[in-house]
Design an enzyme around this catalytic site. Structure first.
Site, PDB file in Angstrom:
ATOM      1  N   LYS A 177      14.576 -34.055 -35.657  1.00  0.00           N
ATOM      2  CA  LYS A 177      13.140 -33.652 -36.075  1.00  0.00           C
ATOM      3  C   LYS A 177      12.775 -32.353 -35.433  1.00  0.00           C
ATOM      4  CE  LYS A 177       8.958 -33.558 -35.135  1.00  0.00           C
ATOM      5  NZ  LYS A 177       8.289 -32.121 -35.419  1.00  0.00           N
ATOM      6  N   GLU A 252      13.182 -33.697 -21.572  1.00  0.00           N
ATOM      7  CA  GLU A 252      13.290 -32.325 -21.089  1.00  0.00           C
ATOM      8  C   GLU A 252      12.116 -31.424 -21.465  1.00  0.00           C
ATOM      9  OE1 GLU A 252      13.748 -28.874 -20.473  1.00  0.00           O
ATOM     10  OE2 GLU A 252      15.281 -28.480 -21.968  1.00  0.00           O
ATOM     11  N   CYS A 286      12.689 -22.939 -21.388  1.00  0.00           N
ATOM     12  CA  CYS A 286      12.237 -24.054 -20.252  1.00  0.00           C
ATOM     13  C   CYS A 286      12.506 -23.685 -18.568  1.00  0.00           C
ATOM     14  CB  CYS A 286      12.834 -25.308 -20.468  1.00  0.00           C
ATOM     15  SG  CYS A 286      14.771 -25.142 -20.978  1.00  0.00           S
ATOM     16  N   GLU A 385       2.663 -24.204 -16.349  1.00  0.00           N
ATOM     17  CA  GLU A 385       3.847 -23.439 -17.183  1.00  0.00           C
ATOM     18  C   GLU A 385       2.791 -22.622 -18.388  1.00  0.00           C
ATOM     19  OE1 GLU A 385       6.118 -25.889 -19.916  1.00  0.00           O
ATOM     20  OE2 GLU A 385       7.799 -24.655 -19.646  1.00  0.00           O
TER      21      GLU A 385
HETATM   22  O1  TXE Z   1       5.489 -28.372 -27.782  1.00  0.00           O
HETATM   23  P1  TXE Z   1       5.514 -29.718 -28.373  1.00  0.00           P
HETATM   24  P2  TXE Z   1       4.496 -27.170 -28.266  1.00  0.00           P
HETATM   25  C1  TXE Z   1       6.052 -26.579 -23.461  1.00  0.00           C
HETATM   26  C2  TXE Z   1       5.578 -25.305 -23.284  1.00  0.00           C
HETATM   27  C3  TXE Z   1       4.647 -24.957 -24.388  1.00  0.00           C
HETATM   28  C4  TXE Z   1       4.213 -26.676 -24.637  1.00  0.00           C
HETATM   29  C5  TXE Z   1       3.710 -26.865 -25.995  1.00  0.00           C
HETATM   30  O2  TXE Z   1       4.705 -25.205 -22.188  1.00  0.00           O
HETATM   31  O3  TXE Z   1       3.728 -24.085 -24.282  1.00  0.00           O
HETATM   32  O4  TXE Z   1       5.197 -27.499 -24.226  1.00  0.00           O
HETATM   33  O5  TXE Z   1       4.722 -26.427 -26.956  1.00  0.00           O
HETATM   34  C6  TXE Z   1       7.266 -32.757 -31.187  1.00  0.00           C
HETATM   35  N1  TXE Z   1       5.945 -37.702 -30.868  1.00  0.00           N
HETATM   36  N2  TXE Z   1       7.307 -26.507 -24.273  1.00  0.00           N
HETATM   37  O6  TXE Z   1       3.360 -27.565 -28.993  1.00  0.00           O
HETATM   38  O7  TXE Z   1       4.208 -30.181 -29.052  1.00  0.00           O
HETATM   39  C7  TXE Z   1       6.817 -31.549 -31.917  1.00  0.00           C
HETATM   40  O8  TXE Z   1       6.605 -31.723 -33.418  1.00  0.00           O
HETATM   41  C8  TXE Z   1       6.943 -37.096 -31.129  1.00  0.00           C
HETATM   42  C9  TXE Z   1       8.654 -26.833 -23.403  1.00  0.00           C
HETATM   43  O9  TXE Z   1       5.606 -26.607 -29.348  1.00  0.00           O
HETATM   44  O10 TXE Z   1       5.929 -30.781 -27.452  1.00  0.00           O
HETATM   45  C10 TXE Z   1       8.074 -30.711 -31.703  1.00  0.00           C
HETATM   46  O11 TXE Z   1       9.103 -30.919 -32.597  1.00  0.00           O
HETATM   47  N3  TXE Z   1       7.101 -35.888 -31.176  1.00  0.00           N
HETATM   48  C11 TXE Z   1       9.634 -26.837 -23.982  1.00  0.00           C
HETATM   49  C12 TXE Z   1       8.550 -31.153 -30.143  1.00  0.00           C
HETATM   50  O12 TXE Z   1       7.799 -32.404 -30.029  1.00  0.00           O
HETATM   51  C13 TXE Z   1       6.346 -34.977 -31.037  1.00  0.00           C
HETATM   52  C14 TXE Z   1       9.775 -26.451 -25.392  1.00  0.00           C
HETATM   53  C15 TXE Z   1       8.121 -30.391 -29.301  1.00  0.00           C
HETATM   54  O13 TXE Z   1       6.539 -29.787 -29.552  1.00  0.00           O
HETATM   55  C16 TXE Z   1       4.810 -35.466 -30.632  1.00  0.00           C
HETATM   56  C17 TXE Z   1       8.666 -26.405 -26.209  1.00  0.00           C
HETATM   57  C18 TXE Z   1       4.769 -37.053 -30.618  1.00  0.00           C
HETATM   58  N4  TXE Z   1       3.504 -37.527 -30.251  1.00  0.00           N
HETATM   59  C19 TXE Z   1       7.597 -26.404 -25.287  1.00  0.00           C
HETATM   60  N5  TXE Z   1       3.945 -34.314 -30.262  1.00  0.00           N
HETATM   61  C20 TXE Z   1      11.083 -27.008 -23.085  1.00  0.00           C
HETATM   62  N6  TXE Z   1      11.282 -27.879 -22.599  1.00  0.00           N
HETATM   63  O14 TXE Z   1      11.840 -25.873 -23.380  1.00  0.00           O
HETATM   64  C21 TXE Z   1       4.739 -33.202 -30.564  1.00  0.00           C
HETATM   65  N7  TXE Z   1       6.009 -33.385 -30.991  1.00  0.00           N
END
Ligand code: TXE
Length: 493
Positions: A177, A252, A286, A385
């Site tokens: 996904k 992660e 990250c 972050e």
């Molecule tokens: O992440 P999301 P976002 C951190 C970073 C950023 C914040 C939000 O601080 O500002 O997270 O970013 C899926 N059940 N990182 O909004 O929402 C979503 O659709 C299942 C750190 O982009 O966590 C996407 O595919 N899946 C990071 C994925 O999760 C769900 C990289 C990431 O989106 C879900 C990105 C749910 N309930 C953001 N909710 C890193 N570790 O590098 C969301 N998703």
């Protein structure tokens, strides 16, 4: 401009969402919509997981030897190599990262896939020296079943292959996904997997939002393993969902990584390392080294050098060869970064450079390298972050102080240490609470080296040989090798 209309990849077929739902994806360089993707609903996710489950039990996949699975992964590596430029250009169009960076990442995808291809037939068990002379006891590592991989927008292909590689090498099947902000390259990867002959259903891609798509996927009863990279809020929901299907979860989640500069460091290298750590990928990484902790005696000199270097950074279109920083991936994200910067100034942190969005004639969401000097650790920008090009710099007095500051964080993903003192490098590497420690370097990655965090940075490890254990469970087999009749049934053997 005509919109590119994508379909999802489910059970070896290219499909739309059953209800026809779609969503748009923006090009961060210009802020314009460039493509549209199916919005997978619960029913679409169900179809994909069932296809993956069927593939898991189908002899077309199940009947392959580990070596044959490895050969398929190696073929995927090869077609990725042939398509490096195409994959890089597509990822840049979709998430706005510099082409030189996406090219670099696309170029090492084959290394990761080949590493796991090579490991496929090296997953082995043990013969156990049990203290029962009439028993032969051995273990096997066995695949779990359907893996759900939730991918963010910042490095979609790289963060996919470190999940897909070990998942498929060990015989699982997978439903990917992608992030709603960057779905294109995973669909392209699915197209390449089709070319190399993975049986239908082994690799599936469902596109859509966290809810309902990711939510339905991570709570599906047939999902046995969830590999999640993203933010803390989504992660918490995934963990709650895993209480329904009791799947094994790895998370992660990014961090607030410290870059510790000792007075004896090579300053030129340390400045370059700090710049690489926080301004590369516009801080949307990250492992972004967003807390820079500098020994008092060189603090002012270091800060001046960092500001001078930041002033030279060229912001521009991600496709321009001389751009050093491209756009922020989404409008929501640039608004969030502005919010952090605004609150930091209100709280009294000293803005040394940057701080206001850059308006360019081609639209898009551009934020400059931004440097804050901090006189204490309680600023929100020093703790949270930001996921943008914003670095906070703080002085420290002694090695013990540096370690205390580094560890005063809810996160624990990565840390940088800059010193010429070998003994200190080892001491500090041991003391910092961090899944990755880089000494006199930053952002080094390799298929052989695992990544993952402590505390709020998540749990589980990706990459390296130990990733194989993350996608398998041990089966213990007992064989009675005596010819005697089974005695008293009410005694444990
Ligand atoms: O992440 P999301 P976002 C951190 C970073 C950023 C914040 C939000 O601080 O500002 O997270 O970013 C899926 N059940 N990182 O909004 O929402 C979503 O659709 C299942 C750190 O982009 O966590 C996407 O595919 N899946 C990071 C994925 O999760 C769900 C990289 C990431 O989106 C879900 C990105 C749910 N309930 C953001 N909710 C890193 N570790 O590098 C969301 N998703």
């Amino acid at each position: 401009m005509t919109l590119k209309q994508y379909q999802m990849y489910v059970g070896g077929e290219w499909v739309d969402a059953v209800d026809g739902g779609r969503f748009d994806s923006f090009n961060p360089a210009t802020g314009e919509v460039w493509a549209s993707f199916p919005a997978a609903a619960v029913v679409d996710v169900d179809r994909a997981v069932k296809a993956a489950h069927q593939a898991f039990t189908n002899p077309q996949w199940r009947g392959l030897s580990p070596t044959q699975r490895g050969q398929l992964l190696a073929r995927l590596a090869e077609v990725c190599r042939e398509n490096t430029d195409h994959l890089a250009e597509l990822e840049t169009l979709d998430n706005g990262k510099l082409l030189r960076e996406t090219r670099g990442q696309a170029a090492f995808l084959p290394d990761f896939l080949n590493y796991f291809a090579g490991l496929a037939d090296k997953v082995q068990g043990d013969v156990l020296p049990v203290n029962k002379s009439n028993m032969f006891c051995y273990t096997k590592r066995q695949a779990l079943g359907v893996v759900a991989a939730i991918i963010p927008w910042n490095s979609p292909l790289y963060l996919t292959v470190i999940k897909l590689g070990p998942a498929l090498a060990t015989g699982n099947t997978i439903v990917l996904k992608p992030s709603e902000h960057a779905s294109a390259t995973l669909l392209e990867l699915a197209r390449l997997s089709e070319q190399v002959g993975f049986p239908p259903g082994v690799i599936n891609v469902v596109t859509g939002f966290g809810k309902p798509t990711g939510d339905a996927l991570t709570k599906h009863p047939l999902v046995r393993r969830v590999a999640f990279t993203g933010g803390v809020a989504g992660a918490k929901q995934v963990v709650v969902n895993s209480s329904e299907n009791l799947s094994k979860v790895s998370l992660e989640l990014g961090g607030k990584s410290p870059n510790i500069i000792f007075a004896d460091a090579d300053l030129e290298s340390a400045v370059n390392g700090v710049v690489a750590g926080i301004f590369a990928a516009s801080g949307q990484s990250c492992v972004a080294g967003s807390r820079v902790i500098v020994q008092e005696s060189i603090y002012e000199a270091f800060l001046a050098k960092l500001i001078a270097r930041a002033k030279t950074i060229k912001i521009g279109l991600p496709t321009d060869a001389d751009s050093e920083m491209g756009p922020i991936a989404t409008e929501t994200q640039i608004n969030a970064i502005e919010g952090f910067v605004h609150r930091a100034q209100q709280q009294g942190a000293k803005l040394c450079f940057g701080g206001a969005r850059v308006r360019v004639e081609f639209g898009g969401w551009y934020f400059p390298p931004t440097i804050f000097a901090c006189d204490h650790q309680d600023y929100e920008i020093f703790q949270e972050e930001i996921f943008g090009p914003v670095v906070s710099v703080l002085p420290f007095a002694s090695e013990a102080d540096a370690i205390d500051v580094a560890n005063n964080s809810k996160y624990g993903l990565a840390a940088g240490i800059w010193t010429k003192n070998l003994a200190r490098a080892h001491r500090v590497a041991d003391a910092v609470v961090s899944g990755i420690v880089w000494v006199n370097t930053y952002r080094a990655v390799s298929p052989m080296a695992s990544i993952g965090g402590f505390n709020a940075s998540g749990y589980g490890r990706e990459g390296g040989i130990e990733a194989l254990n993350e996608y398998t469970e041990t089966k213990t087999v007992w064989i009675n090798i005596s010819d005697e009749t089974m005695p008293d049934p009410f005694i444990m053997r």
